[in-house]
Write a protein that holds these residues in place. Structure first.
Motif, PDB file in Angstrom:
ATOM      1  N   ASP A 121       0.818  -1.213   0.000  1.00 20.47           N
ATOM      2  CA  ASP A 121       0.000   0.000   0.000  1.00 20.47           C
ATOM      3  C   ASP A 121       0.850   1.261   0.000  1.00 20.47           C
ATOM      4  N   LEU A 122       0.600   2.091  -0.954  1.00 20.59           N
ATOM      5  CA  LEU A 122       1.202   3.416  -1.070  1.00 20.59           C
ATOM      6  C   LEU A 122       0.395   4.388  -0.210  1.00 20.59           C
ATOM      7  N   ARG A 123      -0.925   4.345  -0.403  1.00 26.59           N
ATOM      8  CA  ARG A 123      -1.867   5.106   0.424  1.00 26.59           C
ATOM      9  C   ARG A 123      -3.274   4.602   0.131  1.00 26.59           C
ATOM     10  N   SER A 124      -4.218   4.982   0.993  1.00 29.36           N
ATOM     11  CA  SER A 124      -5.620   4.598   0.777  1.00 29.36           C
ATOM     12  C   SER A 124      -6.529   5.767   1.144  1.00 29.36           C
ATOM     13  N   PHE A 125      -7.733   5.757   0.582  1.00 35.26           N
ATOM     14  CA  PHE A 125      -8.689   6.838   0.825  1.00 35.26           C
ATOM     15  C   PHE A 125     -10.088   6.377   0.442  1.00 35.26           C
ATOM     16  N   GLU A 143      -0.917   8.925 -10.724  1.00 35.23           N
ATOM     17  CA  GLU A 143       0.027   9.127  -9.628  1.00 35.23           C
ATOM     18  C   GLU A 143       1.335   8.381  -9.860  1.00 35.23           C
ATOM     19  N   CYS A 146       2.563   4.689  -8.376  1.00 33.15           N
ATOM     20  CA  CYS A 146       1.464   3.728  -8.240  1.00 33.15           C
ATOM     21  C   CYS A 146       1.564   2.697  -9.356  1.00 33.15           C
ATOM     22  N   TYR A 164      -7.215   1.558  -2.541  1.00 35.73           N
ATOM     23  CA  TYR A 164      -5.859   1.289  -2.061  1.00 35.73           C
ATOM     24  C   TYR A 164      -4.912   1.363  -3.251  1.00 35.73           C
ATOM     25  N   ASN A 167       2.353   0.452  -4.352  1.00 37.62           N
ATOM     26  CA  ASN A 167       3.650   0.825  -4.914  1.00 37.62           C
ATOM     27  C   ASN A 167       4.373  -0.366  -5.538  1.00 37.62           C
TER      28      ASN A 167
END
Length: 184
Positions: A121-125, A143, A146, A164, A167
């Protein structure tokens, strides 16, 4: 060729065309519902529409089924077994099929239905709920860094849909909660 031969060939061609058309509708359809004809319903804790299809296959009076994905107000999905085959209508809430159809997810380029790519996971929202997870895919494409993404439907562990971004490309795992894809 005699008129009888032409008639037989024409009838065979019509039959073959009907067979092709009807066989394409024999698969379960993600993004569709079949309102009406219900004789029972029950929760499916795993949230897996394949369990609904299997239950219809085992039930003698079942002719079709609809599975409603879990929603924020319910912790489980719901299976509706039907005594007839109502006309299907488009609805993002559901997966529907006829007896013996199983669940065959749509085949769209770069989209993996029923797949979770855990880890990396690079980031989640939170994102708006969407049938194919396009918002998540588009954010990942835009991005840097990603390489893959997973969209988790609402009701599977969270009240809202969640994106999610990854990377790295991780191994695909079968999970009905999710839609994933590889970008780079």
């Amino acid at each position: 060729m005699t008129s009888f031969s032409r008639t037989v060939c024409g009838a065979f061609a019509c039959w073959l065309l009907l067979l092709v058309i009807s066989s394409s509708a024999a698969f379960a359809q993600t993004g569709f519902d079949r309102p009406g004809g219900d004789f029972t319903s029950f929760p499916i804790a795993s949230g897996d529409p394949a369990q609904c299809a299997a239950r219809c296959d085992r039930e003698g009076r079942c002719r079709s089924w609809s599975f409603v994905y879990p929603n924020p107000g319910a912790a489980t999905g719901v299976c509706w077994l039907k005594r007839r085959v109502p006309r299907r209508v488009q609805s993002a809430c559901c997966v529907t099929g006829v007896k013996g159809s199983g669940v065959v997810e749509p085949q769209l380029p770069n989209i993996e239905y029923g797949i979770d790519r855990m880890g990396g996971d690079l980031r989640s929202f939170d994102v708006e709920a969407h049938e194919h997870g396009e918002t998540c895919a588009n954010v990942c494409k835009a991005e840097n860094g990603c390489r893959a993404w997973t969209y988790a439907r609402p009701g599977y562990g969270s009240a809202s849909a969640r994106c999610y971004l990854k990377n790295r490309v991780t191994a695909p795992r079968r999970k009905p909660c999710c839609i994933s894809g590889v970008v780079r």
